[in-house]
Design a protein around this motif. Structure first.
Motif, PDB file in Angstrom:
ATOM      1  N   ALA A 107     -36.476 -16.637  -2.717  1.00 30.41           N
ATOM      2  CA  ALA A 107     -35.064 -16.994  -2.622  1.00 30.41           C
ATOM      3  C   ALA A 107     -34.394 -16.297  -1.440  1.00 30.41           C
ATOM      4  CB  ALA A 107     -34.351 -16.627  -3.927  1.00 30.41           C
ATOM      5  N   PHE A 108     -34.700 -15.035  -1.237  1.00 28.87           N
ATOM      6  CA  PHE A 108     -34.103 -14.291  -0.131  1.00 28.87           C
ATOM      7  C   PHE A 108     -34.531 -14.876   1.212  1.00 28.87           C
ATOM      8  CE2 PHE A 108     -34.198 -10.466   2.721  1.00 28.87           C
ATOM      9  CZ  PHE A 108     -32.815 -10.355   2.856  1.00 28.87           C
ATOM     10  N   ALA A 109     -35.801 -15.256   1.314  1.00 28.87           N
ATOM     11  CA  ALA A 109     -36.298 -15.846   2.553  1.00 28.87           C
ATOM     12  C   ALA A 109     -35.636 -17.193   2.823  1.00 28.87           C
ATOM     13  CB  ALA A 109     -37.819 -16.007   2.481  1.00 28.87           C
ATOM     14  N   VAL A 110     -35.446 -18.000   1.775  1.00 28.54           N
ATOM     15  CA  VAL A 110     -34.795 -19.301   1.947  1.00 28.54           C
ATOM     16  C   VAL A 110     -33.357 -19.120   2.411  1.00 28.54           C
ATOM     17  CG1 VAL A 110     -33.940 -21.331   0.701  1.00 28.54           C
ATOM     18  CG2 VAL A 110     -36.275 -20.542   0.343  1.00 28.54           C
ATOM     19  N   VAL A 111     -32.666 -18.160   1.829  1.00 27.61           N
ATOM     20  CA  VAL A 111     -31.281 -17.900   2.228  1.00 27.61           C
ATOM     21  C   VAL A 111     -31.213 -17.469   3.688  1.00 27.61           C
ATOM     22  CG1 VAL A 111     -29.346 -16.310   1.898  1.00 27.61           C
ATOM     23  CG2 VAL A 111     -30.387 -17.427  -0.060  1.00 27.61           C
ATOM     24  N   LEU A 112     -32.117 -16.593   4.104  1.00 27.31           N
ATOM     25  CA  LEU A 112     -32.145 -16.187   5.511  1.00 27.31           C
ATOM     26  C   LEU A 112     -32.450 -17.379   6.411  1.00 27.31           C
ATOM     27  CD1 LEU A 112     -34.005 -12.729   5.470  1.00 27.31           C
ATOM     28  CD2 LEU A 112     -31.561 -13.174   5.785  1.00 27.31           C
ATOM     29  N   GLY A 113     -33.391 -18.235   5.965  1.00 35.09           N
ATOM     30  CA  GLY A 113     -33.717 -19.415   6.746  1.00 35.09           C
ATOM     31  C   GLY A 113     -32.542 -20.359   6.894  1.00 35.09           C
ATOM     32  N   LEU A 114     -31.777 -20.513   5.808  1.00 32.52           N
ATOM     33  CA  LEU A 114     -30.575 -21.341   5.882  1.00 32.52           C
ATOM     34  C   LEU A 114     -29.523 -20.716   6.788  1.00 32.52           C
ATOM     35  CD1 LEU A 114     -30.270 -22.275   2.087  1.00 32.52           C
ATOM     36  CD2 LEU A 114     -30.810 -23.862   3.953  1.00 32.52           C
ATOM     37  N   GLN A 115     -29.414 -19.408   6.715  1.00 31.69           N
ATOM     38  CA  GLN A 115     -28.419 -18.695   7.507  1.00 31.69           C
ATOM     39  C   GLN A 115     -28.673 -18.845   8.999  1.00 31.69           C
ATOM     40  OE1 GLN A 115     -25.897 -17.168   6.116  1.00 31.69           O
ATOM     41  NE2 GLN A 115     -25.018 -15.829   7.661  1.00 31.69           N
ATOM     42  N   PHE A 116     -29.936 -18.812   9.394  1.00 32.31           N
ATOM     43  CA  PHE A 116     -30.293 -18.869  10.813  1.00 32.31           C
ATOM     44  C   PHE A 116     -30.750 -20.255  11.262  1.00 32.31           C
ATOM     45  CE2 PHE A 116     -30.845 -14.351   9.732  1.00 32.31           C
ATOM     46  CZ  PHE A 116     -30.046 -13.776  10.710  1.00 32.31           C
ATOM     47  N   GLY A 117     -30.616 -21.259  10.407  1.00 31.61           N
ATOM     48  CA  GLY A 117     -30.937 -22.624  10.790  1.00 31.61           C
ATOM     49  C   GLY A 117     -32.409 -22.936  10.864  1.00 31.61           C
ATOM     50  N   VAL A 118     -33.255 -22.106  10.254  1.00 28.25           N
ATOM     51  CA  VAL A 118     -34.698 -22.354  10.276  1.00 28.25           C
ATOM     52  C   VAL A 118     -35.077 -23.403   9.243  1.00 28.25           C
ATOM     53  CG1 VAL A 118     -36.970 -21.306   9.962  1.00 28.25           C
ATOM     54  CG2 VAL A 118     -35.145 -20.025  11.108  1.00 28.25           C
ATOM     55  N   VAL A 119     -34.405 -23.370   8.088  1.00 27.71           N
ATOM     56  CA  VAL A 119     -34.684 -24.310   7.003  1.00 27.71           C
ATOM     57  C   VAL A 119     -33.838 -25.558   7.192  1.00 27.71           C
ATOM     58  CG1 VAL A 119     -34.516 -24.700   4.530  1.00 27.71           C
ATOM     59  CG2 VAL A 119     -35.321 -22.493   5.385  1.00 27.71           C
ATOM     60  N   GLU A 120     -34.504 -26.675   7.473  1.00 26.68           N
ATOM     61  CA  GLU A 120     -33.792 -27.939   7.686  1.00 26.68           C
ATOM     62  C   GLU A 120     -34.385 -29.086   6.888  1.00 26.68           C
ATOM     63  OE1 GLU A 120     -33.947 -28.563  11.854  1.00 26.68           O
ATOM     64  OE2 GLU A 120     -32.447 -27.018  12.345  1.00 26.68           O
ATOM     65  N   SER A 121     -35.520 -28.858   6.223  1.00 23.64           N
ATOM     66  CA  SER A 121     -36.173 -29.910   5.454  1.00 23.64           C
ATOM     67  C   SER A 121     -36.954 -29.271   4.317  1.00 23.64           C
ATOM     68  CB  SER A 121     -37.130 -30.719   6.351  1.00 23.64           C
ATOM     69  OG  SER A 121     -38.177 -29.890   6.821  1.00 23.64           O
ATOM     70  N   VAL A 122     -37.468 -30.128   3.419  1.00 21.91           N
ATOM     71  CA  VAL A 122     -38.285 -29.636   2.317  1.00 21.91           C
ATOM     72  C   VAL A 122     -39.520 -28.925   2.841  1.00 21.91           C
ATOM     73  CG1 VAL A 122     -39.685 -30.330   0.341  1.00 21.91           C
ATOM     74  CG2 VAL A 122     -37.461 -31.390   0.712  1.00 21.91           C
ATOM     75  N   SER A 123     -40.129 -29.486   3.887  1.00 24.41           N
ATOM     76  CA  SER A 123     -41.337 -28.901   4.451  1.00 24.41           C
ATOM     77  C   SER A 123     -41.086 -27.500   4.996  1.00 24.41           C
ATOM     78  CB  SER A 123     -41.887 -29.807   5.562  1.00 24.41           C
ATOM     79  OG  SER A 123     -43.035 -29.240   6.153  1.00 24.41           O
TER      80      SER A 123
END
Length: 338
Positions: A107-123
């Motif tokens: 969960a922490f990694a996903v939040v960081l990814g969302l914060q920095f724009g790394v997470v953009e898709s399910v993959s």
């Protein structure tokens, strides 16, 4: 004329019970392909699987229902076994995968990814969550290898401390960023919706390694149940067994959380239901818990589709609503014990 003793017939009964659970899983899989907002007959499902012509039923089965059902089976298997391993290693009947900090790390990694724009898709979410879960597992493993951390109580306390720290960091980020909170809450509820075969393929190697480690660790758990002193006297390396189990728990939970989000309660429920049927022998208990976990997640996803009308209720929500009363009944009918 020889008779079959109760001891000799016990493996036969357990084999029959395990095969019955597999049959239930197959039926649940078939129901997941046929039922939903649009109900399809067995003939339409079979045609979609064997002779795809691009019709609407074929697209529904092959592109939507089949991939998410495969993901549900894989992740349910992983989380069911992870929960049973945790209950055995911590000797805590209420233990479940989230207590080792694996879910919190993802969960922490996903939040960081969302914060920095790394997470953009399910993959991309899968890989970021998997990385965070594995880092959290490694951190707990390193802490658990020192001092009294290799004991059941030490393992539980170490995992709980890491989970609390990562949970606090995650909360501090999402509460300060509304956009991150909006994106994160859809992942955090736990769901197989929108997960395709590509997601299953990404987490499959980690799941396979975790399942192999769990199979090796099953016999170690049977020896650890006799007590650490007795197990050591029988030649078992306590530290190796604990770290092997923690590695299996970490990989299995990481695969599940990365693919579908932190689906709670599944590991707890699967272990207790399997223990009620098969007893405490881990060589039977662990595979049974995996089949039960897979069946439970497939059925939870199916129920969510059936009761959601035009939309759907996420599998993680269904498991909490339906699974909790079932678990209470299990506990009331039999004292919680390991």
């Amino acid at each position: 004329m020889c008779s079959v003793t109760p001891t000799a017939s016990r493996p036969v009964r357990r084999t029959a019970a395990l095969l019955a659970l597999v049959v239930v899983l197959v039926l649940a899989f078939a129901a997941s392909l046929a039922l939903g907002s649009r109900w399809l007959g067995p003939g339409a499902v079979w045609h979609a699987l064997t002779a795809n012509t691009g019709s609407d039923p074929d697209v529904i089965v092959r592109s939507l229902r089949f991939p998410r059902t495969v993901v549900a089976v894989l992740i349910g298997l992983c989380l069911g076994i992870a929960g049973t391993l945790m209950q055995g290693h911590t000797r805590n009947a209420l233990a479940e995968p989230g207590i080792f900090g694996v879910s919190s790390g993802a969960a922490f990694a996903v939040v960081l990814g969302l914060q920095f724009g790394v997470v953009e898709s399910v993959s991309s979410t899968v890989w970021v969550a998997l990385l965070g879960a594995l880092i959290a597992t490694f951190a707990v493993q390193q802490l658990a290898s020192r001092g009294t951390g290799s004991t059941p109580v030490g393992l539980a306390l170490t995992g709980a401390a890491v989970a609390a720290l990562l949970g606090a960091l995650t909360s501090s980020i999402v509460l300060l960023d509304a956009d991150t909170l909006d994106s994160y809450r859809f992942w955090a509820v736990g769901s197989v919706a929108g997960r395709g075969m590509d997601v299953a393929g990404q987490v499959l190697p980690f799941a396979v390694i975790g399942l192999l480690l769990a199979a090796v660790n099953a016999r170690d758990l049977d020896m650890l149940a006799l007590g650490d002193d007795v197990a050591a006297g029988l030649g078992l390396s306590i530290r190796r067994a604990r770290l092997l189990g923690l590695g299996a728990i970490g990989l299995l939970t990481a695969a599940g959380v990365a693919a579908c989000g932190p689906i709670g309660f599944l590991g707890l429920l699967s272990g207790h239901v399997a223990r009620r049927i098969f007893g405490a022998r881990n060589t039977w208990l662990i595979p049974a818990a995996g089949v039960i976990g897979a069946t439970a997640l497939v059925l939870a996803d199916l129920v969510g589709r059936l009761v959601g009308g035009a939309g759907e209720v996420q599998a993680g929500v269904v498991l909490g609503i339906v699974g909790a009363p079932m678990f209470v009944l299990v506990v009331r009918r039999r004292a919680v014990a390991l």
